[in-house]
Design a protein around this motif. Structure first.
Motif, PDB file in Angstrom:
ATOM      1  N   UNK A 185       0.946  -1.074  -0.041  1.00 29.98           N
ATOM      2  CA  UNK A 185       0.085   0.146  -0.104  1.00 29.98           C
ATOM      3  C   UNK A 185       0.941   1.205  -0.079  1.00 29.98           C
ATOM      4  N   UNK A 186       0.164   2.209  -0.430  1.00 28.71           N
ATOM      5  CA  UNK A 186       1.127   3.673  -0.419  1.00 28.71           C
ATOM      6  C   UNK A 186       1.410   3.877   0.948  1.00 28.71           C
ATOM      7  N   UNK A 187       0.205   3.845   1.866  1.00 30.94           N
ATOM      8  CA  UNK A 187       0.421   4.256   3.276  1.00 30.94           C
ATOM      9  C   UNK A 187       1.609   3.292   3.663  1.00 30.94           C
ATOM     10  N   UNK A 212      -0.174  10.848  -0.396  1.00 33.38           N
ATOM     11  CA  UNK A 212       0.430   9.694  -1.182  1.00 33.38           C
ATOM     12  C   UNK A 212       0.882   9.919  -2.733  1.00 33.38           C
ATOM     13  N   UNK A 213       0.686  11.170  -3.120  1.00 32.52           N
ATOM     14  CA  UNK A 213       1.017  11.590  -4.515  1.00 32.52           C
ATOM     15  C   UNK A 213       2.589  11.587  -4.495  1.00 32.52           C
ATOM     16  N   UNK A 270       7.573   8.988  -7.373  1.00 25.09           N
ATOM     17  CA  UNK A 270       8.815   8.122  -7.315  1.00 25.09           C
ATOM     18  C   UNK A 270       8.729   6.950  -8.136  1.00 25.09           C
ATOM     19  N   UNK A 271       7.309   6.173  -7.937  1.00 20.30           N
ATOM     20  CA  UNK A 271       7.042   4.972  -9.061  1.00 20.30           C
ATOM     21  C   UNK A 271       7.307   5.579 -10.225  1.00 20.30           C
ATOM     22  N   UNK A 272       6.703   6.672 -10.915  1.00 26.77           N
ATOM     23  CA  UNK A 272       7.061   7.159 -12.170  1.00 26.77           C
ATOM     24  C   UNK A 272       8.403   7.162 -12.659  1.00 26.77           C
ATOM     25  N   UNK A 273       9.368   7.869 -11.744  1.00 27.19           N
ATOM     26  CA  UNK A 273      10.765   8.001 -12.105  1.00 27.19           C
ATOM     27  C   UNK A 273      11.404   6.656 -12.228  1.00 27.19           C
ATOM     28  N   UNK A 274      10.722   5.515 -11.274  1.00 31.08           N
ATOM     29  CA  UNK A 274      11.569   4.440 -11.345  1.00 31.08           C
ATOM     30  C   UNK A 274      11.262   3.845 -12.481  1.00 31.08           C
ATOM     31  N   UNK A 275       9.913   3.787 -13.109  1.00 26.08           N
ATOM     32  CA  UNK A 275       9.440   3.138 -14.157  1.00 26.08           C
ATOM     33  C   UNK A 275      10.300   3.583 -15.312  1.00 26.08           C
ATOM     34  N   UNK A 276      10.586   4.871 -15.545  1.00 26.61           N
ATOM     35  CA  UNK A 276      11.429   5.422 -16.560  1.00 26.61           C
ATOM     36  C   UNK A 276      12.682   4.689 -16.594  1.00 26.61           C
ATOM     37  N   UNK A 298      -1.760  -1.628  -8.306  1.00 28.91           N
ATOM     38  CA  UNK A 298      -2.918  -2.611  -7.812  1.00 28.91           C
ATOM     39  C   UNK A 298      -4.027  -1.533  -7.204  1.00 28.91           C
ATOM     40  N   UNK A 299      -4.811  -1.615  -8.071  1.00 29.90           N
ATOM     41  CA  UNK A 299      -6.085  -0.354  -7.944  1.00 29.90           C
ATOM     42  C   UNK A 299      -6.582  -0.419  -6.436  1.00 29.90           C
ATOM     43  N   UNK A 300      -6.571   0.764  -5.799  1.00 27.84           N
ATOM     44  CA  UNK A 300      -7.146   1.193  -4.687  1.00 27.84           C
ATOM     45  C   UNK A 300      -6.336   0.553  -3.614  1.00 27.84           C
ATOM     46  N   UNK A 301      -5.123   0.131  -3.838  1.00 27.24           N
ATOM     47  CA  UNK A 301      -4.051  -0.261  -2.956  1.00 27.24           C
ATOM     48  C   UNK A 301      -2.786   0.548  -3.039  1.00 27.24           C
ATOM     49  N   UNK A 302      -2.088   0.122  -4.154  1.00 30.72           N
ATOM     50  CA  UNK A 302      -0.739   0.648  -4.302  1.00 30.72           C
ATOM     51  C   UNK A 302      -0.088   0.119  -5.243  1.00 30.72           C
ATOM     52  N   UNK A 303       1.168  -0.700  -5.145  1.00 29.23           N
ATOM     53  CA  UNK A 303       1.964  -1.294  -6.176  1.00 29.23           C
ATOM     54  C   UNK A 303       2.450  -2.491  -5.766  1.00 29.23           C
ATOM     55  N   UNK A 304       2.956  -3.301  -6.832  1.00 27.18           N
ATOM     56  CA  UNK A 304       3.367  -4.768  -6.622  1.00 27.18           C
ATOM     57  C   UNK A 304       4.347  -4.793  -7.672  1.00 27.18           C
TER      58      UNK A 304
END
Length: 651
Positions: A600-602, A617-618, A623-629, A641-647
């Motif tokens: 979760x983002x939290x 949480x924005x 940071x995830x956007x820069x990581x993906x780049x 993961x919709x409504x939760x965060x990332x995996x």
């Protein structure tokens, strides 16, 4: 009803079966109400144990018995693995051993459970001897077919007496060998030469018969040792196979534990895999199993060794291709099939430290069992012989609190020669861990580097042998083998193993190969002696991921299991390194620690930014956007993961 080809093949195999009157009589004796209940049938590789089992099965079923044959190569060596295999064989699901026993008893008549290639099932030997076999219903008989003799502990079990029998499988006599060769189509003039050279060994006889059908040979050294005979026969057979495609497929298949259509497709992308599969299936030393083809060990090792010596580059290329295919298939494998891929991956690892740890080649002298109340005096004596007053008190305290956490190493006469104490992080009282200076230090390490929810740590608190203490010994080796059984039982939840030894330096070469890390600065002093601490972190993919990584390291395969270099704080992308900011590194490290699980983002805000951060949480999304780049072509590894965060998706 018309016969199938498999029926005709079975009849032909039955006709080719010769000799073995003594062995067959011993096996059939289990069907007698006054006969033995347990038979250990043992003999060297290729001596004909499986053929003997097949012949007995046919005869036993003709007498009205029910026979269930399990090939231990395809069964996970754990209690759930055995229950699943028996359930599949009987078309049912058994949640526990008691339910299975009730079903076996209700069937009525004589029921035979046969364990073929039992030597690979050594991890479960103690449980079978102590729990499974003694509680079986009276109508059940058990047959073990293995290369080694049974452990002495089987014969030392009180009360079994005539219920247990050991049956050695011997080479065929000269007359029997000649009869087998005749049934295989060998001409009389070649028979005497072959019989003399093959020592009555059935696999050698079949190889020689196959080679003689292509081109008669008379150049055998009359006193060639059996192993040399097998190797030479393999080379003669291959030389006589004029089809280069079949030879090539056989060489590639020899580096794998089992051969499947998909593996052949990965090894030989230019060929039609189904055609290659059929070519292999027809060879005289290839067995067809429920999940693929298996080349007989003696032949497979000869072919693989020859390929490694003549063309090491191609040998490595085959192993790498197999690794990639097995890794890809294992990720989507059902839990019941995972062991097959684990065993396949183990076979690719040539490191003897790893291979021997799971599949010991020799006959072990010691057994490891759960300690009993009557072992208290012997275990206490071992502890006090090697530990100071403070250290001994901690161990004795564990014995009083959790005696079931202790295992005892027994010799041939049942005497206690060593011990091991292991604790599960999810089953032990936390305050007890804090009472012990060693486990308290391990808890601090867990606090500093927490595991993900649901993950388990195994605390191997101490192993000691009567004569050597915690130094390398046969008793210690038996303990380590038993630990591998625990690894199998606890996967995929098992994340870490903690251990300590005063003589930890003696294990340095093994520790480095296995990925065991010494925890600097976390030594514990007891009675003036230092107890260094170490940890083996399997990673998010547990034992299976660890084995895949060991194989990858040995093969020089770049694997996305190593997507992050924590020391350099960089991404590893196709031999390129990409630097990360502190926040990018923190997010990536957290996602990799929980690989395959939603974070979760939290949770990321709390563990990466700190619990007092109030920015929202924005910032995580940024940071995830820069990581993906920076991940480039692998950007899809980080899933939203919709409504939760990332995996972080496994590779």
């Amino acid at each position: 009803m018309s016969q199938r080809m498999s029926d005709l093949l079975a009849v032909q195999a039955h006709r080719n079966f010769v000799g073995r009157e003594e062995e067959i009589a011993a096996l059939l004796s289990v069907l007698d109400p006054e006969g033995p209940r347990i038979l250990h049938v043992h003999g060297i590789a290729g001596i004909g144990k499986t053929a003997l089992l097949d012949h007995f099965t046919r005869a036993a079923r003709n007498r009205g018995a029910t026979v269930i044959n399990l090939d231990c190569r395809n069964v996970e060596p754990t209690e759930p693995g055995l229950l699943q295999a028996l359930g599949e064989a009987m078309g049912e699901v058994y949640p526990d051993v008691e339910t299975l026993f009730e079903r076996l008893e209700s069937i009525g008549g004589t029921m035979v459970l046969a364990f073929d290639t039992y030597e690979v099932f050594r991890l479960l030997d103690t449980w079978l001897r102590q729990v499974f076999v003694p509680d079986l219903p009276e109508n059940v008989r058990v047959l073990f077919f293995a290369r080694q003799r049974p452990l002495a502990a089987w014969h030392a079990t009180p009360g079994w007496g005539w219920l247990l029998k050991s049956v050695p499988v011997k080479p065929l006599s000269g007359c029997e060998a000649a009869k087998l060769l005749t049934s295989l189509g060998v001409q009389p003039e070649a028979t005497s030469v072959i019989v003399h050279a093959t020592h009555g060994h059935p696999l050698a006889l079949k190889l020689a018969a196959a080679a003689a059908r292509e081109e008669p040979f008379t150049h055998w050294l009359p006193q060639a040792p059996l192993q040399h005979a097998l190797e030479e026969l393999t080379h003669i057979f291959l030389k006589d196979v004029e089809d280069t495609t079949t030879r090539q497929i056989l060489e590639g298949a020899a580096i794998t534990r089992r051969t499947t259509v998909s593996l052949l497709g990965a090894l030989f992308p230019e060929l039609v895999p189904h055609d290659g599969y059929e070519r292999l299936r027809k060879l005289p030393f290839v067995d067809t199993t429920s999940d693929g083809l298996i080349i007989h060990d003696a032949v497979r090792e000869a072919i693989a060794s020859s390929l490694h010596a003549s063309d090491p580059s191609r040998h490595l290329t085959y192993r790498r291709a197999a690794w990639h295919q097995l890794r890809a298939e294992a990720e989507s494998a059902a839990s019941g099939d995972l062991w097959r891929y684990t065993a396949d991956m183990l076979y690719l690892i040539e490191n003897p430290v790893v291979r021997e740890a799971f599949f010991p080649s020799g006959t072990p002298q010691f057994s490891v069992e759960v300690a009993q109340p009557g072992d208290a005096q012997a275990l206490t004596a071992i502890i006090r012989a090697h530990e100071g007053e403070e250290a001994a008190a901690a161990m004795v305290q564990w014995w009083r609190r959790i005696p079931q956490a202790f295992s005892v190493v027994r010799g041939a006469d049942g005497e206690a020669l060593g011990l091991c104490c292991k604790l599960r992080s999810d089953q032990v009282e936390p305050r007890w861990l804090l009472d012990d200076p060693v486990t308290r230090e391990w808890c601090r390490h867990l606090r500093d580097k927490p595991m993900a929810g649901g993950e388990v740590a195994l605390f191997c608190r101490r192993w000691l042998s009567l004569d050597e203490g915690d130094s390398p010994s046969e008793a210690q080796a038996a303990v380590w083998l038993d630990l591998k059984r625990t690894y199998m039982e606890l996967r995929p939840a098992l994340r870490r193993v903690y251990l300590t030894a005063r003589n930890l330096a003696a294990y340095a070469p093994v520790a480095q190969r296995l990925g065991i890390e010494v925890l600097a600065g976390r030594e514990v002093s007891l009675d003036g002696n230092l107890y260094p601490c170490a940890v083996l972190d399997f990673g998010p993919a547990s034992v299976d991921g660890w084995l895949a990584k060991l194989a990858a390291n040995e093969l020089g395969v770049h694997t996305e299991l190593d997507l992050l270099d924590p020391e350099a704080r960089e991404l590893l992308l196709d031999n390129a390194r990409v630097a990360l900011t502190p926040l990018e590194f923190g997010v990536m490290q957290h996602l990799q620690a929980s690989q395959g699980k939603a974070v979760s983002r939290t949770e990321l805000l709390r563990d990466v930014w700190g619990t007092r951060y109030e920015g929202g949480s924005n910032v995580v999304d940024a940071v995830v956007r820069t990581l993906r780049r920076k991940l480039g072509a692998r950007a899809d590894r980080i899933e939203t993961v919709s409504g939760v965060g990332y995996r972080l998706r496994p590779s």
